[in-house]
Structure formats: structure tokens, C-alpha cells
Design a protein around this motif. Structure first.
Motif, PDB file in Angstrom:
ATOM      1  N   ARG A 163       6.792  -9.829  -5.322  1.00  0.00           N
ATOM      2  CA  ARG A 163       7.536 -10.247  -5.203  1.00  0.00           C
ATOM      3  C   ARG A 163       8.313 -10.934  -4.094  1.00  0.00           C
ATOM      4  O   ARG A 163       9.135 -11.705  -3.921  1.00  0.00           O
ATOM      5  N   LYS A 166       7.784 -13.570  -1.907  1.00  0.00           N
ATOM      6  CA  LYS A 166       8.080 -14.724  -2.705  1.00  0.00           C
ATOM      7  C   LYS A 166       9.273 -15.215  -2.023  1.00  0.00           C
ATOM      8  O   LYS A 166       9.209 -16.329  -1.860  1.00  0.00           O
ATOM      9  N   LEU A 167      10.065 -14.624  -2.451  1.00  0.00           N
ATOM     10  CA  LEU A 167      11.262 -14.316  -2.439  1.00  0.00           C
ATOM     11  C   LEU A 167      12.076 -15.032  -1.172  1.00  0.00           C
ATOM     12  O   LEU A 167      12.914 -16.000  -0.831  1.00  0.00           O
ATOM     13  N   ARG A 168      11.719 -14.195  -0.080  1.00  0.00           N
ATOM     14  CA  ARG A 168      11.466 -14.370   1.741  1.00  0.00           C
ATOM     15  C   ARG A 168      11.087 -16.325   1.952  1.00  0.00           C
ATOM     16  O   ARG A 168      11.731 -16.722   2.864  1.00  0.00           O
ATOM     17  N   ALA A 169       9.691 -15.777   1.315  1.00  0.00           N
ATOM     18  CA  ALA A 169       9.158 -17.793   1.467  1.00  0.00           C
ATOM     19  C   ALA A 169      10.402 -18.690   0.894  1.00  0.00           C
ATOM     20  O   ALA A 169       9.938 -19.578   1.759  1.00  0.00           O
ATOM     21  N   LYS A 170      10.999 -18.502  -0.560  1.00  0.00           N
ATOM     22  CA  LYS A 170      11.817 -19.067  -0.835  1.00  0.00           C
ATOM     23  C   LYS A 170      13.275 -19.701  -0.331  1.00  0.00           C
ATOM     24  O   LYS A 170      13.649 -20.599   0.295  1.00  0.00           O
ATOM     25  N   ARG A 171      13.477 -18.564   0.657  1.00  0.00           N
ATOM     26  CA  ARG A 171      14.776 -18.495   1.038  1.00  0.00           C
ATOM     27  C   ARG A 171      14.516 -19.051   2.828  1.00  0.00           C
ATOM     28  O   ARG A 171      15.337 -19.832   3.044  1.00  0.00           O
ATOM     29  N   ASN A 173      12.121 -21.547   2.978  1.00  0.00           N
ATOM     30  CA  ASN A 173      12.333 -23.281   2.667  1.00  0.00           C
ATOM     31  C   ASN A 173      12.970 -23.559   2.374  1.00  0.00           C
ATOM     32  O   ASN A 173      13.443 -24.357   2.767  1.00  0.00           O
ATOM     33  N   ILE A 174      14.437 -22.603   1.577  1.00  0.00           N
ATOM     34  CA  ILE A 174      15.771 -23.391   1.813  1.00  0.00           C
ATOM     35  C   ILE A 174      16.862 -24.233   2.813  1.00  0.00           C
ATOM     36  O   ILE A 174      16.811 -24.501   3.297  1.00  0.00           O
TER      37      ILE A 174
END
Length: 193
Positions: A163, A166-171, A173-174
Motif C-alpha cells: 500500500r 503504491k502511494l509512493r509511486a502515485k506521488r 508520478n504526480i
């Protein structure tokens, strides 16, 4: 999935089907041994069954010629994949436990180094790291670690590690999108400041 070999009988003009065995995908093999898709590929690569081809692990063509499996290089949909023959599955079953033990033996020093590095980093900080911060630090500084290894180091579940990654990867990418936006439109960015 049961694979068959179809040949044409020239005397009768009929198609003859000969079963060649129950073939399974590499992911299905991982489910059989209760390991994830990434881990099963790592184990099979360590065993010598899979070889690195670009960014993937694939069944070598020499193994296909020996009857250890079938390569599906151009499937109708999705990515190329391989299936393993019953003969290959039997060989894997014989070597599985020894290969996993050998791989874990190699992973233990790597995990100890990562744990020591994390402890050294924690000692330089004024405040204690949260679990999410520790997961992100390990992902940044030791990207070769698996989620289960990070979970063992931190004493949390692999699901929690997943979890947070995934949050790290999302940030990430942003942030990359914001950076690209600034680079493509520098005048607008300068006016906003």
C-alpha cells in the motif's frame, strides 16, 4: 491447460490430435507454490529455467526445443508469455526447495545490510520515522528488496508495504507530471509565481 499436437493423417484425410500434457503458465506455477508472480520468476531464473530477455524473464528457446514448454511470443491479446510442460514442472518440483533455500541464503546478507543502513539513518534523525517513511526510505535506497523482505525488516505485513509503495509511486508520478508541466510551459509558471 491441456495442449494437443494436431497432425494430418494423409491416408484418411482426418486431423489427428495427440495430447502433449497439462501445461501451466509461470504465474499459475507460483500460485501452486504460494508465491507471487515476481517471486516465482526470480526463483525460476535462479534455478536456470528462465532467462532475462529485455525487461522480462522468458523460457529460453533451447528449453522449448527440448520440450520443457511453449513460448507464446505473439498472443492475440496481452503480453508474450510462456507455459511449462509437465516434464519441466517435475524438474522444478525436484529443485524447488533447494533453490528457495539458496535464494533466501543469498537474500539474508542483503536484508541485514539494508536493516543496518536503516538503523544508521534513524540514528541521525531527531524524530522516529513512521512506517510509511521507513518503507519509502528502503524503496529509495534499496530498490532490489521485495515487499516481503521490507515487511520482515520493519515487522509489518507485506500488504501494508504494498500500500505504501503504491502511494509512493502515485506521488512520484504526480511530481513528474508537475515538473514536465513546468518545463513545457515556463512562461505560465513564471507568471503564477
Amino acid at each position: 491447460m491441456l495442449y494437443v499436437h494436431e497432425t494430418l493423417d494423409r491416408q484418411t484425410g482426418l486431423l489427428v490430435t495427440n495430447p502433449i500434457g497439462e501445461h501451466i503458465t509461470i504465474t499459475e506455477l507460483g500460485e501452486k507454490y504460494r508465491v507471487g508472480p515476481r517471486r516465482v520468476r526470480m526463483i525460476l531464473h535462479h534455478m536456470g529455467v528462465l532467462a532475462a530477455e529485455g525487461r522480462r524473464y522468458r523460457l529460453p528457446r533451447a528449453f522449448v526445443e527440448r520440450g520443457f514448454g511453449i513460448r507464446h511470443d505473439n498472443p492475440r491479446s496481452g503480453y508474450p508469455f510462456d507455459v511449462l510442460s509437465p516434464k519441466c514442472q517435475a524438474l522444478i518440483a525436484e529443485a524447488w526447495d533447494d533453490t528457495v533455500a539458496d535464494l533466501e541464503g543469498e537474500a539474508a546478507p542483503i536484508m541485514r545490510r539494508a536493516e543496518a543502513a536503516l538503523a544508521a539513518f534513524r540514528s541521525t534523525r531527531r524524530r522516529e520515522l513512521t512506517t510509511q517513511q521507513a518503507v519509502c526510505w528502503l524503496c529509495d535506497n534499496h530498490p532490489h528488496l521485495l515487499h516481503c523482505q521490507i515487511a520482515d525488516i520493519l515487522g509489518v505485513t507485506a500488504q501494508l508495504v504494498s500500500r505504501f509503495t503504491k502511494l509512493r509511486a502515485k506521488r512520484i508520478n504526480i511530481r513528474k507530471a508537475q515538473k514536465d508541466q513546468r518545463q513545457t510551459d515556463p512562461q505560465r509558471h513564471a507568471l503564477q509565481q
